[in-house]
Design an enzyme around this catalytic site. Structure first.
Site, short mmCIF file in Angstrom:
data_model
loop_
_atom_site.label_atom_id
_atom_site.label_comp_id
_atom_site.label_asym_id
_atom_site.label_seq_id
_atom_site.Cartn_x
_atom_site.Cartn_y
_atom_site.Cartn_z
N PRO A 96 0.82 -1.21 0.00
CA PRO A 96 0.00 0.00 0.00
C PRO A 96 0.85 1.26 0.00
O PRO A 96 1.92 1.30 0.61
CB PRO A 96 -0.81 -0.13 1.29
CG PRO A 96 -0.89 -1.61 1.52
CD PRO A 96 0.42 -2.16 1.04
N CYS A 97 0.35 2.29 -0.68
CA CYS A 97 1.16 3.48 -0.91
C CYS A 97 0.98 4.57 0.13
O CYS A 97 1.70 5.56 0.14
CB CYS A 97 0.83 4.07 -2.28
SG CYS A 97 -0.92 4.51 -2.49
N THR A 98 0.01 4.45 1.05
CA THR A 98 -0.29 5.53 1.98
C THR A 98 0.88 5.99 2.84
O THR A 98 0.94 7.16 3.22
CB THR A 98 -1.46 5.15 2.91
OG1 THR A 98 -1.20 3.85 3.45
CG2 THR A 98 -2.75 5.09 2.13
N PHE A 100 3.65 6.90 2.07
CA PHE A 100 4.53 7.83 1.39
C PHE A 100 3.90 9.21 1.22
O PHE A 100 4.40 10.04 0.48
CB PHE A 100 4.94 7.25 0.02
CG PHE A 100 5.38 5.82 0.15
CD1 PHE A 100 6.39 5.48 1.03
CD2 PHE A 100 4.76 4.83 -0.58
CE1 PHE A 100 6.79 4.16 1.18
CE2 PHE A 100 5.16 3.50 -0.44
CZ PHE A 100 6.17 3.17 0.44
#
Length: 363
Positions: A96-98, A100
């Site tokens: 998951p990218c959250t 960053f």
């Protein structure tokens, strides 16, 4: 063989793959279309797990529905049917990218990338180090490469951990539209092999065109447009597809391919509704039938597009086409859950091109 053909036909197997952060299986569809067999998968979201199990009935075991921080590598290998010193041929996943985003990096130790819980990337590199696959593919948001306080420490830490795990890799941002996906969706891909082996190169683009005021891809074939992707599709109306509320009535007058800026003084509107660049670019954004779709989000707000040129929200069958899921692929969950599952995925066709390039080059 392509995932856009509507079925996943059998191909010569390049071996066993293990999937992390599997979501609804967009990356996994591409992995299998490229010739690997996904034997084990880990995913925390219940609806995504149900979607995986509905469409990947051949998995060696049930999808492991737990926080990946709690899943030992040995358990994953066992779920894939690997014993003793056996190792997988491919490890894939898109954490998951959250982590960053800029939020949360006001603490010094987080700015330096030292928070073990700040990023699930460390779960990937832990399994990479312990599972010792013959090759790996890691996908993520391209913002991870940005030179800012939120992204740079996480990216540098990731590269360092890949190196310490004994792997060499190449990273590159790929635009899905350049590979035949009818959606301009830039994603970061890291592909690697154990040190001493020749590192596979990323695939060459098969399509090209204009993206964000510049040309990308190749001139050999134009980008696939939204009208081409949706041609012949019969999609039944869905509850909630009408854009209502404070701004819904503005959508019909916006030309295809344009957004709220249509209602600004700078565009010559007689009764401006908005100030120039006062909203996100995707606000009241409408699809252009002659171009690929812009990036489709997992959790769009009530006025965040892209909307169909027929002045409504996109229907699930249309979302599947714009992501290159087979028409018969079935998603499980409510409409908002399906939107999130689709919006978080790697387009299967893009995954097929990347993994296929790896398969063709590994020893």
């Amino acid at each position: 063989m392509s995932v856009t053909s509507g079925t996943l036909s059998s191909v010569t197997s390049h071996g066993i793959a293990i999937s992390l952060f599997s979501g609804a299986g967009g990356l996994d569809l591409g992995v299998e279309a490229a010739g690997y067999e996904v034997r084990a998968a880990v995913e925390h979201n219940a609806d995504a797990v149900a979607t995986m199990e509905k469409n990947f009935s051949h998995l060696q075991s049930e999808v492991i529905q737990r926080d990946i921080l709690e899943v030992p590598t040995k358990e994953l290998l066992g779920a894939a049917g690997l014993k003793g010193r056996e190792r997988p041929d491919l490890l894939v996943g898109g954490p998951p990218c959250t982590p960053f985003s800029k939020s949360g990096f006001w603490l010094e130790y987080k700015r330096k990338g030292l928070d073990p819980g700040a990023s699930l990337l460390q779960s990937y590199t832990r399994i990479l180090r312990e599972g010792k696959p013959r090759a790996f593919v890691l996908e993520n948001v391209y913002a991870l490469t940005f030179n800012n306080k939120a992204s740079r420490p996480a990216y540098e830490r990731l590269l360092k951990e890949i190196d310490e795990a004994g792997y060499a890799c190449e990273s590159k941002v790929l635009n899905a539209a350049d590979f035949g996906v009818p959606q301009a969706r830039p994603r970061l891909f890291l592909i690697g092999v154990p040190k001493g082996k020749k590192v596979p190169q990323h695939p060459d683009p098969t399509h090209g065109g204009k993206w964000e005021r510049r040309a990308t891809g190749t001139t050999e074939q134009p980008h696939v447009t939204t009208s081409q992707a949706l041609e012949g599709l019969m999609a039944e109306p869905e509850p909630g597809e009408v854009v209502a509320g404070k701004y819904g009535h503005l959508l019909p007058d916006i030309p295809p391919g344009e957004n709220y800026l249509h209602y600004t003084e700078e565009r010559g509107h007689q009764n401006p509704e908005f100030k120039w660049r006062s909203k996100y670019w995707s606000f009241l954004l409408k699809l252009d039938p002659n171009r690929p779709a812009p990036t489709i989000q997992a959790q769009p707000g009530p006025y965040i597009g892209p909307f169909h040129w027929e002045n409504r929200r996109l229907r699930v069958p249309e979302l599947k086409r714009l992501f290159t899921f087979p028409d018969e692929f079935e998603f499980v969950g409510k409409r908002t859950s399906v939107q999130a599952q689709v919006g978080n995925c790697v387009p299967p066709l893009l995954a097929e091109k990347v993994v296929g390039s790896v398969a063709a080059q590994v020893d």
